[in-house]
Structures are given as structure tokens and as C-alpha cells.
Scaffold this motif. Sequence first.
Motif, PDB file in Angstrom:
ATOM      1  N   HIS A  85     -11.835  -1.276  -4.366  1.00 21.63           N
ATOM      2  CA  HIS A  85     -12.560  -2.486  -3.994  1.00 21.63           C
ATOM      3  C   HIS A  85     -11.707  -3.735  -4.188  1.00 21.63           C
ATOM      4  O   HIS A  85     -11.954  -4.753  -3.510  1.00 21.63           O
ATOM      5  CB  HIS A  85     -13.854  -2.586  -4.793  1.00 21.63           C
ATOM      6  N   THR A  86     -10.739  -3.679  -5.059  1.00 25.95           N
ATOM      7  CA  THR A  86      -9.813  -4.806  -5.167  1.00 25.95           C
ATOM      8  C   THR A  86      -8.967  -4.921  -3.904  1.00 25.95           C
ATOM      9  O   THR A  86      -8.752  -6.025  -3.377  1.00 25.95           O
ATOM     10  CB  THR A  86      -8.896  -4.631  -6.397  1.00 25.95           C
ATOM     11  N   ILE A  87      -8.509  -3.798  -3.392  1.00 31.46           N
ATOM     12  CA  ILE A  87      -7.735  -3.809  -2.148  1.00 31.46           C
ATOM     13  C   ILE A  87      -8.622  -4.232  -0.977  1.00 31.46           C
ATOM     14  O   ILE A  87      -8.199  -4.988  -0.092  1.00 31.46           O
ATOM     15  CB  ILE A  87      -7.123  -2.420  -1.876  1.00 31.46           C
ATOM     16  N   LYS A  88      -9.869  -3.770  -0.988  1.00 32.51           N
ATOM     17  CA  LYS A  88     -10.779  -4.131   0.101  1.00 32.51           C
ATOM     18  C   LYS A  88     -11.159  -5.612   0.068  1.00 32.51           C
ATOM     19  O   LYS A  88     -11.765  -6.117   1.026  1.00 32.51           O
ATOM     20  CB  LYS A  88     -12.037  -3.259   0.029  1.00 32.51           C
ATOM     21  N   ALA A  89     -10.792  -6.294  -0.994  1.00 31.53           N
ATOM     22  CA  ALA A  89     -11.002  -7.738  -1.027  1.00 31.53           C
ATOM     23  C   ALA A  89     -10.107  -8.460  -0.033  1.00 31.53           C
ATOM     24  O   ALA A  89     -10.315  -9.644   0.243  1.00 31.53           O
ATOM     25  CB  ALA A  89     -10.748  -8.275  -2.438  1.00 31.53           C
ATOM     26  N   MET A  90      -9.130  -7.748   0.535  1.00 31.49           N
ATOM     27  CA  MET A  90      -8.236  -8.361   1.516  1.00 31.49           C
ATOM     28  C   MET A  90      -8.822  -8.344   2.926  1.00 31.49           C
ATOM     29  O   MET A  90      -8.124  -8.674   3.893  1.00 31.49           O
ATOM     30  CB  MET A  90      -6.879  -7.642   1.525  1.00 31.49           C
ATOM     31  N   GLU A  91     -10.070  -7.978   3.086  1.00 30.17           N
ATOM     32  CA  GLU A  91     -10.704  -7.973   4.403  1.00 30.17           C
ATOM     33  C   GLU A  91     -10.610  -9.334   5.108  1.00 30.17           C
ATOM     34  O   GLU A  91     -10.374  -9.383   6.322  1.00 30.17           O
ATOM     35  CB  GLU A  91     -12.162  -7.533   4.281  1.00 30.17           C
ATOM     36  N   PRO A  92     -10.783 -10.469   4.395  1.00 27.25           N
ATOM     37  CA  PRO A  92     -10.647 -11.760   5.093  1.00 27.25           C
ATOM     38  C   PRO A  92      -9.277 -11.960   5.725  1.00 27.25           C
ATOM     39  O   PRO A  92      -9.167 -12.585   6.789  1.00 27.25           O
ATOM     40  CB  PRO A  92     -10.910 -12.789   3.982  1.00 27.25           C
ATOM     41  N   PHE A  93      -8.241 -11.446   5.087  1.00 31.75           N
ATOM     42  CA  PHE A  93      -6.896 -11.581   5.647  1.00 31.75           C
ATOM     43  C   PHE A  93      -6.810 -10.897   7.014  1.00 31.75           C
ATOM     44  O   PHE A  93      -6.290 -11.468   7.989  1.00 31.75           O
ATOM     45  CB  PHE A  93      -5.861 -10.981   4.684  1.00 31.75           C
ATOM     46  N   PHE A  94      -7.338  -9.672   7.113  1.00 30.34           N
ATOM     47  CA  PHE A  94      -7.315  -8.943   8.378  1.00 30.34           C
ATOM     48  C   PHE A  94      -8.258  -9.590   9.396  1.00 30.34           C
ATOM     49  O   PHE A  94      -7.991  -9.566  10.602  1.00 30.34           O
ATOM     50  CB  PHE A  94      -7.694  -7.485   8.145  1.00 30.34           C
ATOM     51  N   SER A  95      -9.340 -10.162   8.926  1.00 30.48           N
ATOM     52  CA  SER A  95     -10.261 -10.827   9.833  1.00 30.48           C
ATOM     53  C   SER A  95      -9.597 -12.024  10.501  1.00 30.48           C
ATOM     54  O   SER A  95      -9.710 -12.224  11.720  1.00 30.48           O
ATOM     55  CB  SER A  95     -11.515 -11.276   9.070  1.00 30.48           C
ATOM     56  N   VAL A  96      -8.889 -12.833   9.708  1.00 30.09           N
ATOM     57  CA  VAL A  96      -8.196 -14.000  10.261  1.00 30.09           C
ATOM     58  C   VAL A  96      -7.073 -13.559  11.195  1.00 30.09           C
ATOM     59  O   VAL A  96      -6.892 -14.126  12.291  1.00 30.09           O
ATOM     60  CB  VAL A  96      -7.637 -14.868   9.119  1.00 30.09           C
TER      61      VAL A  96
END
Length: 411
Positions: free
Chosen positions: A203-214
Motif C-alpha cells: 500500500h505504500t507503493i500504491k500511494a504512487m497512483e497520483p503520479f501515474f494518473s498525472v
Amino acid sequence: MQSSAVFSLSPSLPLLKPRRLSLRHHSLTTASSSSSSSDLNISPNVVSIPSLSRRSWRLASSDSPLRAWSGVPSSISHSRDTNRFKTAATAVPESAEEGDNSGKLTKILELGLLFAMWYLFNIYFNIYNKQVLKALHAPMTVTLVQFAVGSVLITIMWVLNLYKRPKISGAQLAAILPLAVVHTLGNLFTNMSLGKVSVSFTHTIKAMEPFFSVLLSAMFLGETPTPWVLGAIVPIVGGVALASISEVSFNWAGFSSAMASNLTNQSRNVLSKKVMVKKDDSLDNITLFSIITLMSLVLMAPVTFFTEGIKFTPSYIQSAGVNVQQIYTKSLIAALCFHAYQQVSYMILARVSPVTHSVGNCVKRVVVIVSSVIFFKTPVSPVNAFGTGIALAGVFLYSRVKGIKPKPKTA
């Protein structure tokens, strides 16, 4: 001396007959009032009754026309009636306002209950799912079971008319198919990561979802991120990198699977904006999720059978040295929680703004990480905790600033 004690009487005293002052049947009329002076034939200078003005002659009920005899001036009585009318008139808005307040309170309590259910289902899903994946190293089979249980629930919901069954056209299915593909891959990669590394690290890695969204929005939708958004991305990437360096359970398979999950999940969001059907044919979120789940089951079944085979039979589970009943029970609970928390998430999204939903999702990730660390007793170094905290703070900041639009350029 005797006469001056009570009255000052004239010689015409015999004309004053007591029976003229008697009140028959406890009623008094205006006519008797007007004729009393002439019948008595008494001059005001002769008879003085000082206590008459202080006595109350209200002998009728409040509905009687003799209310002027109450000893209260009519103007005061009228003002009292007016005040009563005003009070009654103002009581209606007050009760309506109380009804509005109670309605708002009910909505707040309902929304709070939905958020609590969202977090609780997430916690149970991650705990039981991790236990199943740790005992049974078959992420495809576990993912297939979750889609199968969700499909059964959806079918029951439609058959019993608990939710309106949609009418889907071929064009809609063709538009939804890419969403179903990336949805299937996203959940598969998440389970692959949970089978390799700790829940908190996934879940720490999945916190990078905003990066992929942008990144994907800029590449395929032409959306230029604002400086505020770019500023929020920096602590997310830096915090995840710092947490990864100090993660005890780190391995490249788990890290890569979590990153792939981020990529596919955000691809689903971009595709939903780019290839969805027209607005007049659009579906609500719960119906769309239900159709995607059914399609994911159809897509996942053949791939699972050809790659992992059938690994959910009692004979295979026993051969792996795992308790069959425990695996079945935990798999069922994990699948139910998986479907429930996504349904509740869409219900919340229908009630709040996307920004509020993003903030709630960030808080949910914090709750899942903390609860998994406590339950599984995951060793966390100070550097790892600091990196996770920075990443989650960046996610929270991103959820707050992504709605800020740049100021229009002046000529």
C-alpha cells in the motif's frame, strides 16, 4: 354611622332590589348591563361601589362572546390574541428548521457509517487476503475466486431486483471491455504483490497512483498538471523511494507488481474518460462496476486454468499442507469484503465530491497500513515509517490541490 360603613345611600334606597343583581344560570348579558342603571334609578353620585372595577366577572368560557366582562381591556385582549397568532405562525418555520437539521444530521451519520464500512471492509480484505496468499501461492486462482463471488452477488442483486438490472447494448460492451481488461490486471497485480511483500509495503507503493494518473492524463488526454499538482507529486515519489530502501520484505517481484497495479488502475480511469459511451447511454458507477466484475470473471477464468490449473480443490489444498476449511472460509470472507468495499466506495462517491472521496481514500490507506502493521507485527524501521509518512502526506496534499485550476492568462 351604620350606613356609611358600606354604602352612601339616598332616600331612594328601597328601589335597590337585590334580585336585580342576581346572576341566573351563571350568565350575564349586555342587555342587562345597559338597563341596570335605569331600573335601579341610582345616580352615580349616590351609589359608589369602588370594588366593582377590581372584580372579575368572567363567568363564561373562553369561546363565549362575553369576553369583554373579563375585566381586561379589549385592546390588551386583542394584543394577546395577536401575540398568540404570531407565536403559532412562527412555530411552523421553527419546526421545519428542526426537520431540516434532523435530516442533515441523519445524512451525516449515514455518510460516517459508509466511511466506517469502507475502511473496515478494506482492513478485513487485506488481512484475510494476505493470509490466503501466504498459505496458497496462487494469485490468479485467488483473484478468480474474488471475481466469482462478486459475480454471484451481482446476479442475486439483479434477480431479486435489489438493484435495477441494466440493458446493455453491444456498443456499450465494446466500450466497457478495455476497462474490464485493465481492472482485471490491476487486481491481479495487487494480489501478486501482496503474495510477495508485506501489506504495508504494497500500500505504500500504491500511494504512487497520483503520479501515474498525472503522467497518463498528460500523455493521452492532453491535461497539463498545475504547479500545485507537480509540487504534491514530489513528496509522494520521494517518500515511496525512501520507504522502499528501508523495507525489510522488499523484493523486485512484489515491487514491480505493485507498480504494475498502479499503472493499470490509473489506465482504467483514463480509459473511462476517453472511450466511454455517450452521456445519454452512460451507466451509473455501481452498474458499471457490476458489469466490469462479470466481464473480469469471463476474462480471468481461461487464463487461470491454462496457467495455474485448478488449485482450489480440497485435494490440492490438502497436498499443500493447508487446512481446507480455513482456506475456504478466509477466501470467502476476503472475496466478500473485496466486493463490499468497492460497492461502498461507489456509494460514497455518489454522495460526496471527488476531492472528498480522494481525501477519504488517502485516510483509508493510512488505516490499512497501520492496522496491517499491528496485526502482522511487521517490523518497521524509523526510515521506513518516515518515508511512508512523507508519501501519504503527499497523497493528501495531492487530493487537496488537484482541483485548483491555473489562473487564466491576461492579454
